[in-house]
Design a protein around this motif. Sequence first.
Motif, PDB file in Angstrom:
ATOM      1  N   ARG A  19     -24.423  91.725 -21.364  1.00 13.95           N
ATOM      2  CA  ARG A  19     -24.780  92.217 -20.027  1.00 13.95           C
ATOM      3  C   ARG A  19     -25.944  91.426 -19.448  1.00 13.95           C
ATOM      4  NH1 ARG A  19     -25.885  98.153 -21.524  1.00 13.95           N
ATOM      5  NH2 ARG A  19     -26.745  98.273 -19.410  1.00 13.95           N
TER       6      ARG A  19
ATOM      7  N   HIS B  68     -32.382  91.378 -16.343  1.00 14.99           N
ATOM      8  CA  HIS B  68     -31.427  90.616 -17.143  1.00 14.99           C
ATOM      9  C   HIS B  68     -32.002  89.275 -17.608  1.00 14.99           C
ATOM     10  CE1 HIS B  68     -29.072  93.485 -14.802  1.00 14.99           C
ATOM     11  NE2 HIS B  68     -28.145  93.391 -15.736  1.00 14.99           N
TER      12      HIS B  68
ATOM     13  N   ASP C  63     -23.560  94.094 -12.181  1.00 12.91           N
ATOM     14  CA  ASP C  63     -23.874  92.790 -12.762  1.00 12.91           C
ATOM     15  C   ASP C  63     -23.886  91.674 -11.718  1.00 12.91           C
ATOM     16  OD1 ASP C  63     -24.045  93.835 -15.368  1.00 12.91           O
ATOM     17  OD2 ASP C  63     -21.872  93.824 -15.529  1.00 12.91           O
TER      18      ASP C  63
ATOM     19  N   GLY D  88     -25.781  89.190 -16.071  1.00 15.49           N
ATOM     20  CA  GLY D  88     -26.735  89.378 -14.995  1.00 15.49           C
ATOM     21  C   GLY D  88     -27.563  88.153 -14.700  1.00 15.49           C
TER      22      GLY D  88
END
Length: 383
Positions: free
Chosen positions: A184, A158, A333, A188
């Motif tokens: 996303r 991420h 996450d 993250g």
Amino acid sequence: MSHEFLVLGTPEVRRGTALVDVGHARQLSVLAVLLVDVNQVVGVDSLLARVWGETPPRQAKAALYSYVSRLRTALDGLPIVRRSGGYVLEADPASIDLHRFRSLVARGRPGEALALVRGEPFGGLHGPWFDGLRETVAREITAAELDHTDARLAAGEHRSLVTELTARATSRPLDERLAGQLMRALIGADQRSDALAHYSQLKHRLADELGLDPGPALRDLHASLVQRPQWSPRQLPAAPTGFTGREAELAALDDGPIVTITGPAGTGKTWLALHWAHAHAADYPDGHLFVDLNGSDPADVVRAFITALGTAPDGIPPEPHAQTALYRTLLADRRMLIVLDNAADTAQVVPLLPGTPRCRVVVTSRERLPGLVTAHGARPVVL
């Protein structure tokens, strides 16, 4: 020595490490058309239209015959065969980067496919047919890029993706799949507020420019940010007192998303795990899960972990496989530490593994747990 044909950039032909001179741009265009449809007959009229446009000049057909003859010579006998009113280039599709690219994408290897792209496909070749082909291949490259990004996000990359995806989103501001990937990545990377801000910007831009709302996938991702309880369980038992030594074993615990600590009873496996866990607790801001697996059914542990992560009992699906899927979704996450103490065997542990390497799992057991090492890449620490 075989030829290699490169069209995912400025077209080139190589024989080993040597660059083959295949002539001027028009002659190279003839070769490029045959490469796109390798091992298929391309009619003379189609060749003329693709290379010269829909109204080729009267001398184009004679020029085509000359170009084909010169290409045969330049390619040192590689067959360009006249058949059924057209020509066919007989070659291994794997020798052509465009066909290798498409094969790798079809086999689910988009990262390797993208490594073949050197620049603008068919760079320097002009005309309506090449312009349309360039757009088609560019879309394929973008799709492969998105697939590769999904794989990298699933692997926990991420933080390293945030800058890259931000730049892509700037150039493609209405691409909702890309926007979801950026959100996303931001989630993250512990940048939830930035993810929410990006959603808000996209929503307004879609409304202003297209009169549309974000699609369901993006709305669901936004809802999960707004509505999901951000529970951060802290389940570690107290840190052991008087712990000394074990420097080498403690250092080994720093390596890899899954670590097993194994050895006979009384060797201090749990103490080692808890000492390391408390020393590194701050590295896992989303929480810490702990369970003594001695005699436990992993399905019961999954349900307990789901509850600890903020899901109400009526939100837990009845099927065990769905519970495991929900557990991994809740962890997707987050950056969490999971300590699984006294595991009996690999089968007891596998349902409790997260689906992301962002989480760290420490397992203690009297058994060596070879299945975790071979199938899941666990790093073994033996006491």
